[in-house]
Motif scaffolding. Structure first.
Motif, PDB file in Angstrom:
ATOM      1  N   GLU A  81       0.855  -1.178   0.079  1.00 52.17           N
ATOM      2  CA  GLU A  81      -0.135  -0.068   0.114  1.00 52.17           C
ATOM      3  C   GLU A  81       0.890   1.129   0.023  1.00 52.17           C
ATOM      4  O   GLU A  81       1.914   1.166   0.451  1.00 52.17           O
ATOM      5  CB  GLU A  81      -0.923  -0.017   1.216  1.00 52.17           C
ATOM      6  N   LEU A  82       0.309   2.280  -0.665  1.00 53.70           N
ATOM      7  CA  LEU A  82       0.962   3.323  -0.651  1.00 53.70           C
ATOM      8  C   LEU A  82       0.540   4.245   0.611  1.00 53.70           C
ATOM      9  O   LEU A  82      -0.534   4.386   0.885  1.00 53.70           O
ATOM     10  CB  LEU A  82       0.847   4.178  -1.646  1.00 53.70           C
ATOM     11  N   ALA A  83       1.739   4.989   1.214  1.00 51.68           N
ATOM     12  CA  ALA A  83       1.226   5.815   2.484  1.00 51.68           C
ATOM     13  C   ALA A  83       2.138   7.006   2.480  1.00 51.68           C
ATOM     14  O   ALA A  83       3.275   6.782   2.278  1.00 51.68           O
ATOM     15  CB  ALA A  83       1.223   4.931   3.493  1.00 51.68           C
ATOM     16  N   GLU A  84       1.757   8.208   3.084  1.00 52.37           N
ATOM     17  CA  GLU A  84       2.270   9.330   3.529  1.00 52.37           C
ATOM     18  C   GLU A  84       2.646   9.091   4.777  1.00 52.37           C
ATOM     19  O   GLU A  84       1.838   9.187   5.765  1.00 52.37           O
ATOM     20  CB  GLU A  84       1.574  10.628   3.073  1.00 52.37           C
ATOM     21  N   LEU A  85       4.063   9.004   5.116  1.00 50.12           N
ATOM     22  CA  LEU A  85       4.364   8.864   6.350  1.00 50.12           C
ATOM     23  C   LEU A  85       5.501   9.997   6.732  1.00 50.12           C
ATOM     24  O   LEU A  85       6.342  10.184   6.164  1.00 50.12           O
ATOM     25  CB  LEU A  85       4.993   7.555   6.725  1.00 50.12           C
ATOM     26  N   ASP A  86       5.408  10.536   7.843  1.00 48.57           N
ATOM     27  CA  ASP A  86       6.513  11.462   8.409  1.00 48.57           C
ATOM     28  C   ASP A  86       7.513  10.622   9.113  1.00 48.57           C
ATOM     29  O   ASP A  86       7.289   9.351   9.600  1.00 48.57           O
ATOM     30  CB  ASP A  86       5.944  12.708   9.052  1.00 48.57           C
ATOM     31  N   LYS A  87       8.551  11.624   9.412  1.00 46.62           N
ATOM     32  CA  LYS A  87       9.672  10.959  10.049  1.00 46.62           C
ATOM     33  C   LYS A  87       9.191  10.161  11.472  1.00 46.62           C
ATOM     34  O   LYS A  87       9.711   8.857  11.559  1.00 46.62           O
ATOM     35  CB  LYS A  87      10.596  12.076  10.616  1.00 46.62           C
ATOM     36  N   ASN A  88       8.405  10.732  12.203  1.00 44.88           N
ATOM     37  CA  ASN A  88       8.001   9.822  13.517  1.00 44.88           C
ATOM     38  C   ASN A  88       7.199   8.502  13.541  1.00 44.88           C
ATOM     39  O   ASN A  88       7.450   7.770  13.823  1.00 44.88           O
ATOM     40  CB  ASN A  88       7.148  10.905  14.349  1.00 44.88           C
ATOM     41  N   ALA A  89       6.424   8.545  12.376  1.00 43.27           N
ATOM     42  CA  ALA A  89       5.654   7.290  12.024  1.00 43.27           C
ATOM     43  C   ALA A  89       6.580   6.331  11.600  1.00 43.27           C
ATOM     44  O   ALA A  89       6.587   5.121  12.060  1.00 43.27           O
ATOM     45  CB  ALA A  89       4.602   7.738  10.888  1.00 43.27           C
ATOM     46  N   ILE A  90       7.585   6.651  10.749  1.00 43.59           N
ATOM     47  CA  ILE A  90       8.736   5.862  10.313  1.00 43.59           C
ATOM     48  C   ILE A  90       9.523   5.286  11.673  1.00 43.59           C
ATOM     49  O   ILE A  90       9.809   3.988  11.512  1.00 43.59           O
ATOM     50  CB  ILE A  90       9.538   6.318   9.309  1.00 43.59           C
ATOM     51  N   ILE A  91       9.910   6.134  12.395  1.00 49.34           N
ATOM     52  CA  ILE A  91      10.560   5.890  13.514  1.00 49.34           C
ATOM     53  C   ILE A  91       9.834   4.750  14.253  1.00 49.34           C
ATOM     54  O   ILE A  91      10.525   3.783  14.830  1.00 49.34           O
ATOM     55  CB  ILE A  91      11.044   7.225  14.324  1.00 49.34           C
ATOM     56  N   LYS A  92       8.645   4.881  14.487  1.00 50.54           N
ATOM     57  CA  LYS A  92       7.824   4.083  15.509  1.00 50.54           C
ATOM     58  C   LYS A  92       7.716   2.943  14.765  1.00 50.54           C
ATOM     59  O   LYS A  92       8.020   1.496  15.368  1.00 50.54           O
ATOM     60  CB  LYS A  92       6.573   4.715  15.549  1.00 50.54           C
ATOM     61  N   LEU A  93       7.441   2.854  13.455  1.00 50.09           N
ATOM     62  CA  LEU A  93       7.337   1.489  12.677  1.00 50.09           C
ATOM     63  C   LEU A  93       8.725   0.757  12.744  1.00 50.09           C
ATOM     64  O   LEU A  93       8.426  -0.701  12.797  1.00 50.09           O
ATOM     65  CB  LEU A  93       6.982   1.849  11.167  1.00 50.09           C
ATOM     66  N   ALA A  94       9.683   1.141  12.647  1.00 50.95           N
ATOM     67  CA  ALA A  94      11.057   0.455  12.169  1.00 50.95           C
ATOM     68  C   ALA A  94      11.468   0.269  13.455  1.00 50.95           C
ATOM     69  O   ALA A  94      12.741  -0.346  13.604  1.00 50.95           O
ATOM     70  CB  ALA A  94      11.716   1.092  11.158  1.00 50.95           C
ATOM     71  N   ALA A  95      11.351   1.064  14.663  1.00 47.10           N
ATOM     72  CA  ALA A  95      11.986   0.985  15.945  1.00 47.10           C
ATOM     73  C   ALA A  95      13.544   1.234  15.695  1.00 47.10           C
ATOM     74  O   ALA A  95      14.261   0.615  16.149  1.00 47.10           O
ATOM     75  CB  ALA A  95      12.103  -0.216  16.638  1.00 47.10           C
ATOM     76  N   ILE A  96      13.855   2.582  14.987  1.00 47.08           N
ATOM     77  CA  ILE A  96      15.091   2.746  14.725  1.00 47.08           C
ATOM     78  C   ILE A  96      15.314   4.467  15.126  1.00 47.08           C
ATOM     79  O   ILE A  96      14.310   4.942  15.284  1.00 47.08           O
ATOM     80  CB  ILE A  96      15.744   2.905  13.176  1.00 47.08           C
ATOM     81  N   PRO A  97      16.390   4.684  15.549  1.00 48.55           N
ATOM     82  CA  PRO A  97      16.838   6.172  16.047  1.00 48.55           C
ATOM     83  C   PRO A  97      16.467   7.038  14.807  1.00 48.55           C
ATOM     84  O   PRO A  97      16.729   6.683  13.584  1.00 48.55           O
ATOM     85  CB  PRO A  97      18.195   5.963  16.678  1.00 48.55           C
ATOM     86  N   ALA A  98      16.102   8.181  15.226  1.00 54.97           N
ATOM     87  CA  ALA A  98      15.956   9.398  14.132  1.00 54.97           C
ATOM     88  C   ALA A  98      17.261   9.563  13.293  1.00 54.97           C
ATOM     89  O   ALA A  98      17.204   9.858  12.235  1.00 54.97           O
ATOM     90  CB  ALA A  98      15.478  10.604  14.985  1.00 54.97           C
ATOM     91  N   ARG A  99      18.310   9.495  14.077  1.00 56.63           N
ATOM     92  CA  ARG A  99      19.627   9.525  13.484  1.00 56.63           C
ATOM     93  C   ARG A  99      19.893   9.022  12.407  1.00 56.63           C
ATOM     94  O   ARG A  99      20.568   9.249  11.335  1.00 56.63           O
ATOM     95  CB  ARG A  99      20.755   9.158  14.542  1.00 56.63           C
ATOM     96  N   ASP A 100      19.408   7.555  12.352  1.00 58.43           N
ATOM     97  CA  ASP A 100      19.763   6.609  11.011  1.00 58.43           C
ATOM     98  C   ASP A 100      18.667   7.098   9.836  1.00 58.43           C
ATOM     99  O   ASP A 100      19.272   6.546   8.866  1.00 58.43           O
ATOM    100  CB  ASP A 100      19.238   5.081  11.505  1.00 58.43           C
ATOM    101  N   LEU A 101      17.697   7.778  10.169  1.00 59.04           N
ATOM    102  CA  LEU A 101      16.807   7.971   8.967  1.00 59.04           C
ATOM    103  C   LEU A 101      17.585   8.960   8.271  1.00 59.04           C
ATOM    104  O   LEU A 101      17.168   9.049   6.893  1.00 59.04           O
ATOM    105  CB  LEU A 101      15.629   8.639   9.332  1.00 59.04           C
ATOM    106  N   ARG A 102      18.413   9.700   8.746  1.00 53.72           N
ATOM    107  CA  ARG A 102      19.344  10.700   7.846  1.00 53.72           C
ATOM    108  C   ARG A 102      19.941   9.884   6.562  1.00 53.72           C
ATOM    109  O   ARG A 102      20.287  10.736   5.477  1.00 53.72           O
ATOM    110  CB  ARG A 102      20.291  11.565   8.718  1.00 53.72           C
ATOM    111  N   ILE A 103      20.457   8.744   6.807  1.00 52.65           N
ATOM    112  CA  ILE A 103      20.849   8.281   5.648  1.00 52.65           C
ATOM    113  C   ILE A 103      19.898   8.087   4.193  1.00 52.65           C
ATOM    114  O   ILE A 103      20.548   7.554   3.070  1.00 52.65           O
ATOM    115  CB  ILE A 103      21.757   6.927   5.888  1.00 52.65           C
ATOM    116  N   LEU A 104      18.770   8.144   4.612  1.00 44.88           N
ATOM    117  CA  LEU A 104      17.709   8.059   3.550  1.00 44.88           C
ATOM    118  C   LEU A 104      17.576   9.545   2.909  1.00 44.88           C
ATOM    119  O   LEU A 104      16.758   9.656   2.076  1.00 44.88           O
ATOM    120  CB  LEU A 104      16.457   7.366   3.741  1.00 44.88           C
ATOM    121  N   GLY A 105      18.221  10.535   3.596  1.00 50.86           N
ATOM    122  CA  GLY A 105      17.768  11.648   3.235  1.00 50.86           C
ATOM    123  C   GLY A 105      18.912  12.399   2.145  1.00 50.86           C
ATOM    124  O   GLY A 105      19.588  11.592   1.663  1.00 50.86           O
TER     125      GLY A 105
END
Lengths: 392, 392, 392, 392, 392
Positions: B25-49
């Motif tokens: 499914e397609l979904a619009e997710l913001d940073k916090n939603a992703i962090i909660k879904l994948a249980a990763i620290p916010a820091r790691d999301l930066r490498i997708l930025g």
């Protein structure tokens, strides 16, 4: 007819199966048949494909070793070798060597061990420990099947690479000395094609060498290549597990499990892992050294090319400076001549001048101006020498 | 409408969720939603930025793997994949492949294990040991979900890089040979842009290759990537702890703790750590080899460029020297002509000279001076040849 | 007044103390005061001195971590940060970030643990094992104080370096393209200063990157950086030793010692060493990747400079050859003109010649010699073209 | 007669056998005899063959060490050395040194140990542990036979390489300074041959150095080289096994096996593996340092060559520019002269002009045009200076 | 008189003995005396000899450490330092520092330990464990004697190297900027000598740095350097062995041996090996960082030299092109002038022509030909500009 059939299906390719007793047969096998025969994932078959045609890899898998050494593309199991495109010109020596060397060497070793080990575990660990140095005395005549194949493959490939390098080397030095003597487009073209041949050959030798070094660095990978041994161990551990399972009811649970575990691991890791990886290490080491020597030869040719190019560059620059120096000398002389020509031209004008009517001045005048111009030449020339621009 | 909505919020980005049973499914997710879904620290999301847009990284985290391979930016958990910007042109093949390959392969493996292990710990270690080679026979059909996704991602990226390199390579050789034939600004510009394209592509291939090599070098990191296994182990150890806690009162304290600890560690490290990291190693190794081949292709093109530039440099220098040699020859001839012109000019002066009245001297005189000047030319020319400046 | 006082003593320097509850104060401290506060040898203070002003180091000591990242020079203990020259322009963002982020995050974790562990050693190992994944779910909000400070320092430094590189990069490409178009002294000077700026920046980025890589490579060094944990362990082991000492009389000597030793080491190494170095590893990994990206940017600019210089070199050489080719063409033409001038000059001599009295020869004569000279030009020019010196 | 016989058979080569008591004999041995004597596989003999003539390798085998150091090609066992081609000019110093140093040093150590160890295993481990530091006090006089031979071989080879480098170095600096003063083809040829000599020598030194470094990096390989010790251990373990076998009936099975195993491994690994590899490490380290110094010398000569070439390149370029600057000045002057010559030529035309009949204009006219041309010269010259093309 | 005596014997060299209580004496010792004093093999003394005069090595031996740091050549034992050539100019600061810093720092630590440990082995392991962090609080004041000496040696050498580099660096930038402005033989010579000085200095700094890095990489080597500790351990183990030997009759054989062995190893490896190598690591780390900084300085100067040379090369090439462009412009002008001179020359011929009798044609004719020639100049000049050879 075989070659024809190959073209029909398109997917199936020609393989030669060559088993440990020396019997061989040609067969057209498609991907799935190979996967089933060698028990390897489809992914690994790709390294024998066209994408890796100029690469070299040795992969250790559960029950097979995938060998891609230059032109030799084969899958080796504990039982047989599968050789791809065995009729190809470059692969023939490999098949020839296999035919000559394999049958006489291979001994039916695998079966003796399994029998002994069934009931007398503790003692066997002792016995097993001893035969290894003994067999070392027998001079590795009994290398397992997979390593005999590997050795022949390495032998064929190393010989091929070494003779290629020797050919190239023989041609390289005359070409380079010719270039050093005379920089012509033809010689430059020769050197350029020599360089790209060297680069290509270096990449190939390096690839085989790195693959062997990589194996030598990792004991675990080497242990993985002992296909015959792994096959034996699997059978042992199954037998052992059956035995343990039946004992589990009659003895205290934790103790026998530990001891049996330990004895297995002793049998596996101590007795064989250590001493036997040695066999493979010795084998790979020898070919690594040969490839290293081959690589050093290429590198020293490359070094010689680089030195020659440096020489040619400075030589050309120095030559140019000498050309310009002579040109400069002529320019100075031309200037002096032009000055005298100007003087002569001035007196060639039709504008009346008192000198035009004076007899006997001609030769002194010409002599005088010539002397002045020669002085002018030497003055400028001397200045250039004083500035270290000329002479030296 | 999806693309519109994305622009409105600004922070939320478009993700595609793709779970292990193949539903997406397609979904619009913001940073916090992703962090909660994948249980990763916010820091790691930066490498997708955007900072890492031309970089490649694979991060192993507690419950997720963050995959940034070129254009594929995804977060893989044991349950599902979250793909960033799934409608982007380059990402589409990846989504396509996921759709085709995932559902049919995945088996509901996780549940069977947990049940068995509850009461019969000692036996299960034996049983667990055996299935692994068996499953290897089944040809890795049952790779865990996270590795299937990783394999598809690597496949798509490697194919993309390889075809980019092949394109570049196809164009490179004609351009370089053209440059070797004729050094023009246009050809130089071509080669320069070729070089910067190669450099950029090499950096990208190298990045992916290094990331895989880095993983292959570190068994612990690889073990971290077994998300499904870690999830199972967590459940096991919780169950075990509960069991141990209830036993702790009935038995002597230190002994059961040790044995239970050991059995857990046996279950974890021996049975699975060893054999299974193998699976991932095999998978990564295959793509490492492919990327290494791609990299070697680029390097050999670069080498060819360098050789061509060396060739062009020497060629230009050599050409220049030849130009100057011809110029020098002409300068010598001009000098001889200038000297004779001077003589003629001298006798063109209107200053009286006895010769002016002597008949029949003209032709002998002109012939004589011409002969002298030709001799002068050959004298200087011979000097230059003797000095090895001309001729050769 | 603070700045004044600093100048008076000379030895004492301005430090900012910033403790874990977010309170900060400015203080002038001399070397000895710092040594006492942080319990580090005098030797280590040197890396914050002027000798290391352009270097980056992170030192792990018994009770403190000495951080010298570019302009940030600080000593971090489990309790507080000591920041050198906090009023310096570049350090201010760091202090600002510390003020914003620190107080709200830090939880009074240290105390809870110590209490629990006193009497119930065996159970606590189990309990302690579990919270770790749980806290991982809480998304590392509870990083220990020292790592929060380290993260902020890395964040500030990485952002600073990245923006410096971005500035440089933005300016580099136009300058280089300008140089490729037109090689002037001014453009060369630009590129030269660009190169030395790049080199300096690369050295700085590389230094920080290497320092982080060095830490990541050595698990022991990373473990050393867990100041809060080490402080807790020290307290535990003291408590334990006291307990053991009192037990030593009542139990058999060797056994309790072994078990207690083991339980301590279990508590230390297993539960915390493994899972927690992970925290730091994740933190450092993220910044390592960012710095690696920054470094790759610089390297790709350098590569572009090198390519441009190669281009310019060949371009200049090629241009020169074309100049000389035109000059050569003119030299050939000049030679032809000089020859005709010589002929004209010869017939301008006043020495009597029969032609001087022949009417109507003038124009045919001039036309004839001109034709001969034009032929001469085309002959030499054709020779040069045939030799591939001209044209093409 | 020995040399003759060698030529007859072709396969057999001349070897010198030199045993530990200092007795030597010449013998013609073929490949098989050597293989039997040293118990090494045929494969390893190849590294003493012509393929490896300029390579260096040290191979550790079960009962022998194959030494190929430059010109010294030997096989060392615990009992004797087999030296290939001992009458060769370069090998003679090695044989000489062996003769001088061996007999007086070697002590009949091997036998004492075996006797002691038979019945008093536990105590002997203690005793064996102590002698090691004691013997260290005795200053390694009792290095085992194989290491004494190895040390002499290294000594001879290092001295030879070092003196070769010293010779080359002594010649290099004058040649390079001469080249810097005067770039002539002769000097360039000198430098070119110097460079290829250096490269060849560097490759040889590097090969020996790398081989030693490789050994030093791998403790296991070093342990393999302890031939005397391995021989003793083999005898011990046989004795021990016999003893264990006889005990196995009287005691509980698992316990004695474990303890005996452990005591053996203690005796082997702890007491000897650790302390003794130290001996070899110290020996190799010393020669490694010497070779490293030799290598650094070569590298610094190479660096000096590179610097000189850079200097020569810039010097030649700068010289050329100065040449062209003078040429340009002359071209400007020539141009001015040509312009005046043109004016004079124009007034030399026979086409009637009013000036031809005006008396007294000649000198002012000539003076005027000359002045104009001199002005023209200074104008163009000034322009060139203003453009920074001339002067400076 | 000391210097005289030295010359007489030839073999004996002047040493300074400096013991741990700060007393020093000068002595002439020959090789054997040193070997006896320091208990090192003769082989190791060579690294203090002339062969290694520009090398740096630190050797760890059984009872001594051989230090060869640049000019400081010393042998350090647990009791005293032996300094070679202590009156040499460069060594004096080292001796001075030893005199100032040693006596006040050294505490008579060794003896306290031995006493305690004799009878209460089990307890002492606990006690021993605690003092270490305590002593860390005391800020390493009690570094063992050998490390105090090592630190002073490193301090002296690092300071010396750093100031040498600073001197060179200060001189380098002006010289290079001067070269960039004006390429003269003098400036080139300056840069060349600067480069060879840098290379030599870099080699020296690198050697010291590598030696320290090598030590830091190998914990075992570092442990070997703890001479005082090794001396204490030797005494302990002797005492212990005596104790064990007397117990051996009263207890069951295997058990006490194991426990005693273990307790020793616990005492040695855990308590001291771990925490104390830390001391040395901290010491070496600090100097490693300083040397690394020094090295980076040199490398950045080298980089600046390389950039300047690149600049100078392109600058010279570009300058040459401009020179040739001006020359080409003049050549074009000269050609036009030559053409007009030819025309004038033609009409200067004495061959009768109708124009010779036509009045009033002179000025139009001259004007016409001049105009044609100016057109010719602009035509060729325009062609060159159109071809991008001139102008721009």
């Amino acid at each position: 007819t075989v070659a024809k059939a190959k073209k029909k299906t398109g997917v199936a390719r020609l393989w030669m199966r060559f088993n440990r007793s020396g019997q061989s047969e040609l067969a057209e096998l498609d991907k799935n048949a190979i996967i089933k025969l060698a028990a390897i994932p489809a992914r690994d078959l790709r390294i024998l494909g066209p994408l890796f045609s100029h690469s070299s890899n040795i992969l250790a898998r559960e029950k097979a070793m995938v060998v891609n050494l230059e032109f030799i593309k084969a899958i080796v199991t504990a039982e047989e070798v599968l050789i791809l495109d065995p009729l190809c010109q470059e692969v023939l020596p490999f098949v020839e060597q296999l035919r000559q060397q394999l049958p006489q060497k291979t001994q039916p070793r695998p079966h003796g061990h399994v029998d002994e080990q069934e009931n007398e575990l503790l003692v066997s660990t002792g016995r097993q420990w001893l035969p290894v140095p003994e067999s070392a005395d027998g001079l590795q005549a009994e290398l397992p099947f997979e390593f005999q194949v590997l050795e022949i493959a390495l032998e064929v490939v190393c010989t091929y690479l070494d003779s290629s390098v020797a050919d190239l080397e023989r041609g390289a030095y005359p070409v380079l000395d010719e270039l050093a003597r005379n920089v012509s487009t033809k010689n430059l073209e020769h050197v350029r094609s020599l360089k790209s041949n060297l680069t290509r050959l270096l990449a190939r030798v390096q690839k085989v060498r790195d693959e062997i070094e990589h194996l030598l660095d990792d004991n675990q990978d080497m242990a993985q290549l002992y296909l015959t041994r792994k096959w034996l161990q699997n059978q042992q551990s199954e037998a052992l597990l059956a035995a343990t399972a039946s004992n589990i009811l009659t003895t205290v649970a934790p103790v026998p499990q530990l001891s049996s575990n330990r004895s297995v691991s002793l049998a596996n890791s101590n007795a064989e892992d250590d001493s036997d990886v040695e066999d493979l290490e010795m084998l790979l080491e020898a070919y690594f050294m040969q490839l290293d020597g081959t690589r050093n030869k290429i590198l020293s040719v490359r070094e010689y090319i680089d030195d020659t190019e440096d020489y040619v560059n400075i030589q050309l620059d120095s030559h140019r400076n000498e050309l310009i120096q002579l040109q400069l000398t002529l320019t100075i002389a031309s200037f002096a001549v032009a000055v005298e020509t100007l003087i002569a031209g001035a007196f060639g004008m039709n504008i009346p001048c008192t000198l035009y009517n004076t007899e006997g001045v001609f030769w002194p005048f010409v002599g005088g101006t010539t002397a002045v111009c020669i002085l002018l030449f030497f003055f400028i020339y001397g200045y250039a020498r004083w500035k270290k621009l000329l002479g030296s």
